[in-house]
Structure formats: C-alpha cells, structure tokens
Design a protein around this motif. Structure first.
Motif, short mmCIF file in Angstrom:
data_model
loop_
_atom_site.label_atom_id
_atom_site.label_comp_id
_atom_site.label_asym_id
_atom_site.label_seq_id
_atom_site.Cartn_x
_atom_site.Cartn_y
_atom_site.Cartn_z
N HIS A 146 9.21 109.49 7.83
CA HIS A 146 10.07 109.59 6.44
C HIS A 146 8.94 109.11 5.44
N LYS A 147 9.15 109.11 3.86
CA LYS A 147 8.74 108.79 3.20
C LYS A 147 7.96 107.12 2.91
N GLY A 148 8.67 106.58 3.41
CA GLY A 148 8.67 104.74 3.47
C GLY A 148 8.07 104.86 4.69
N HIS A 149 7.78 105.37 5.67
CA HIS A 149 7.22 105.25 6.43
C HIS A 149 5.31 105.72 6.24
N ARG A 150 5.99 106.97 5.54
CA ARG A 150 4.22 107.33 5.00
C ARG A 150 3.60 106.31 4.03
N LYS A 151 4.00 105.76 3.28
CA LYS A 151 3.67 104.65 1.99
C LYS A 151 3.64 103.35 3.36
N LEU A 152 3.45 103.26 4.32
CA LEU A 152 3.30 102.63 5.65
C LEU A 152 2.20 102.93 6.32
N PHE A 153 1.84 103.72 6.44
CA PHE A 153 0.43 104.55 6.49
C PHE A 153 -0.59 104.18 6.06
N SER A 154 -0.41 104.64 4.51
CA SER A 154 -1.00 104.58 3.54
C SER A 154 -1.92 103.32 3.96
N ASP A 155 -0.90 102.34 3.30
CA ASP A 155 -1.82 100.79 3.93
C ASP A 155 -2.58 100.73 5.39
N LEU A 156 -2.20 101.18 5.61
CA LEU A 156 -2.43 100.98 7.91
C LEU A 156 -4.39 101.80 7.64
N ILE A 157 -4.12 102.57 6.70
CA ILE A 157 -5.57 103.64 7.07
C ILE A 157 -6.46 102.83 5.87
N GLU A 158 -5.83 102.30 4.82
CA GLU A 158 -6.83 101.08 4.23
C GLU A 158 -7.42 99.92 4.83
N GLU A 159 -6.25 99.47 5.57
CA GLU A 159 -7.48 98.74 6.58
C GLU A 159 -8.56 99.08 7.65
N LYS A 160 -8.29 100.12 8.40
CA LYS A 160 -9.36 100.90 8.85
C LYS A 160 -10.37 101.12 8.65
N ASN A 161 -10.42 101.15 7.28
CA ASN A 161 -11.85 101.05 5.86
C ASN A 161 -12.17 100.23 6.61
N ASN A 162 -11.10 99.18 6.94
CA ASN A 162 -11.69 98.13 6.40
C ASN A 162 -12.63 97.26 7.31
N GLY A 163 -12.70 97.87 9.16
CA GLY A 163 -13.58 97.58 10.18
C GLY A 163 -12.14 97.41 11.16
N LYS A 164 -10.90 97.62 11.01
CA LYS A 164 -9.69 97.27 11.91
C LYS A 164 -9.30 98.83 12.85
N LYS A 165 -9.23 98.70 13.74
CA LYS A 165 -7.84 99.16 14.79
C LYS A 165 -6.60 99.63 14.24
N VAL A 166 -6.21 100.70 14.50
CA VAL A 166 -5.36 101.18 13.69
C VAL A 166 -3.86 101.04 15.35
N VAL A 167 -3.02 100.75 15.03
CA VAL A 167 -1.91 100.48 16.11
C VAL A 167 -0.46 100.57 15.37
N ILE A 168 0.23 101.53 16.63
CA ILE A 168 1.57 101.40 16.16
C ILE A 168 2.38 101.17 17.38
N PHE A 169 2.55 99.92 16.96
CA PHE A 169 3.91 100.27 17.91
C PHE A 169 5.36 100.40 17.91
N THR A 170 5.89 100.87 18.32
CA THR A 170 7.37 101.51 19.08
C THR A 170 7.41 101.46 19.64
N PHE A 171 8.96 101.48 20.51
CA PHE A 171 9.41 101.59 21.58
C PHE A 171 9.90 102.85 22.15
N ASP A 172 10.09 102.53 23.80
CA ASP A 172 10.26 103.75 24.63
C ASP A 172 11.05 103.30 25.76
N PRO A 173 12.15 104.06 25.90
CA PRO A 173 13.20 104.80 25.09
C PRO A 173 13.44 104.61 23.83
N SER A 174 13.98 104.67 22.21
CA SER A 174 14.23 103.68 21.38
C SER A 174 15.66 102.82 21.99
#
Length: 316
Positions: free
Chosen positions: A27-55
């Motif tokens: 949702h929109k809250g998650h998208r706000k977080l992702f926009s910040d992550l992409i800034e870090e990607k532009n600074n040379g970091k790999k973007v990693v998502i850590f989630t759980f399976d199953p939930s």
C-alpha cells in the motif's frame, strides 16, 4: 531479481539496504518505504526485501490465511520496482523462536551485509515478536547500520495499514481500497473454460479462478477494468459460486467485457474491481438470470461513462 527461499543458509555480498516486513497489499505506506530504499540503491547499495513465507498469520493459524497480495504478485511488483534480492524467509517453529538479537546479528548483519535497514514503526520479529524498531535502532548504533522507520501514512484521517485495507475489501468498499492502495484491487489469473452459459445467452464472460492466497471481497457484481497485455478493457465482474446454475462451491471471477470480441482462453489477465454493484443472487432460472445480467450490463455502461478511468495508475 534473485529470490532466496526455503533456506536460512544464505549470504549476500553487501553493502545492502534492507526492508523488513510482511508487505501485504504493498500500500501507500509501503511505497513510501520503497522510495527511500531506491535512494540507497542510487548510493551503491543492493536493495534487499526480507519477508516471511508462509506469512506469520498463516503459520500460526496452521492454514493459508488469504491476504491482499499473493506470493506471485509480490514477486512481480518487487522485480518491476528495482529490488535486487527478495528473501522469502522460511517461517517454522525453529525460525519463529529465533532470539531477536541473534536475528539482527546473524541474518541482517552477517548474512545480508546490511548497512541500512528500513521498516515500519510496528515492525516485529524474532521470538514472540519481541524484536521491534527500538531494538533495531539500538543494535544499528552498536553494529554500524543506519535505521529508518516509516511513520504511518494518513488518508482522510485514517492510518493506512494492511489490516484496514483487508477490512475494506471484506466490506466490499472498493473505492476506499483503491485510495488506500494507490491503485484498484486486482485479481490476476489465467482465463479458464467455463460452462459457456454466458455465450449462449448473449453475454459471454472470461473466467478466472482466484488464487486461494487472495482475499476476495463479498460475492457479487462489480464494475471493473481488465488488463490483457497492453490493452485496458472496461468490464463487469461477478465474484461468486453461480448458485443459479450449479451447486458447486467453487468461487470464480466471471467478467463481461464491453465492446470486445476474441479468444482469451489460457491468457493471463488482470481484473481490477472498481465498485460494488450488488450481491450475488440465486434466480429462479436462466431467463431471470439473463434479464438481471442485461440490466447489470447497461448499468455498467453508465458507470464506465461516468468515471475517469485514466485516473488509475496502472504502473504502481
């Protein structure tokens, strides 16, 4: 995008920017977080998502708990939005009991090379969910990674959350769901063969059997938009079990497409539910069903002519 699943034994060459969460609905809250992550990607970091399976919800329930976003939908969205590595961390009795400090030291720092960690202020991890944003912040200062915590996004005085959106879906409030997600609520699937009843009564439909992972709104008729490849088509969708013609308890999405002719069998389509029209009904027979469907079709034309479909951002 690399996907790491079914293992706790992995290693990512850092430095990385890591987001932790369930990401149900994106949702929109998650998208706000992702926009910040992409800034870090532009600074040379790999973007990693850590989630759980199953939930966590499905694990503790001992059965699949439908959510706003299926595993495949999450994977597609992450890949399309610049994620380098997706970790679908196995949720089981052993991993659920991991000490929160060990979780940070072993997984975030040693195995993921985290230098930047982003999460919501309601993040929880480790044994009994005792790990929280305060622990992450303290350990970040100790171990040398930066932390960033997203405050809740508010829309019309309500905090955007996955639980709120799930309730709106369950209530059939699809306009509210669209506002909270930032895009319409969408079902994805392969067009399957049905009984072809709609074709015989002059109202052909394309049928999709929704994933068991997908939370469905109440059975009924919805005005919809359907995406087939690059084409966007206006539609009218029935979610339900077709009680007039069968006693089977299989929930199917059936969509009538306006001003369309062609064969979509075995093609992948996306059905976005814009507005709830009426609940599913059992009619006395096919004639009464046809009469009501014809009325629904005409009402759908009026609905689609009254809205700006261009306002929906299909790239989100």
């Amino acid at each position: 995008m690399e996907i790491i699943k079914d293992t706790t034994d992995f290693y990512i060459q850092g430095p990385t920017a890591v987001a932790i969460g369930k990401f149900d609905g994106i949702h929109k809250g998650h998208r706000k977080l992702f926009s910040d992550l992409i800034e870090e990607k532009n600074n040379g970091k790999k973007v990693v998502i850590f989630t759980f399976d199953p939930s966590p919800a499905s694990f503790f329930a001992g059965a699949t708990v439908p959510g706003l976003t299926t595993r495949d939908e999450k994977r597609k969205w992450f890949e399309e939005n610049g994620v380098d590595v997706l970790i679908e961390f196995p949720m089981n009795a052993q991993t659920a009991a991991t000490d929160p400090v060990e979780f940070i030291e072993r997984y975030l720092v040693k195995q993921m090379g985290a230098k930047y960690v982003a999460a919501g202020q309601d993040v929880s991890f480790g044994d009994k969910g005792k790990g929280d944003y305060k622990l992450l912040d303290a350990m970040g200062q100790k171990l040398g990674f930066e932390t960033h915590f997203i405050t809740k996004v508010e829309i019309e005085g309500r905090e955007v959350s996955s639980s709120l959106i799930r309730q709106e879906v369950a209530d059939g409030h699809m306009e509210n769901v669209s506002k909270l997600l930032g895009c319409p609520y969408t079902l994805h699937g392969i067009v399957s063969h049905g009984r072809a009843l709609g074709r015989t009564i002059g109202i052909p439909t394309v049928n999709v059997i929704p994933s068991k992972e997908k939370l469905l709104p109440p059975n009924g008729v919805y005005y919809s938009i359907v995406r087939v490849g690059d084409k966007i088509l206006r539609g009218m969708t029935n979610i339900g079990t077709k009680p007039t013609i069968t006693d089977e308890n299989l929930v199917v999405s059936e969509t009538y497409l306006y001003d369309f002719s062609g064969d979509l069998y075995d093609k992948e389509i996306s059905v976005s539910l814009l507005s709830f029209k009426r609940p599913e009904m059992k009619f006395s027979g096919v004639d009464e069903l046809k009469t009501q469907m014809s009325l629904d079709v005409e009402n759908g034309r009026l609905y689609h002519h009254s809205i700006e479909t261009a306002k929906y951002n299909w790239n989100e």
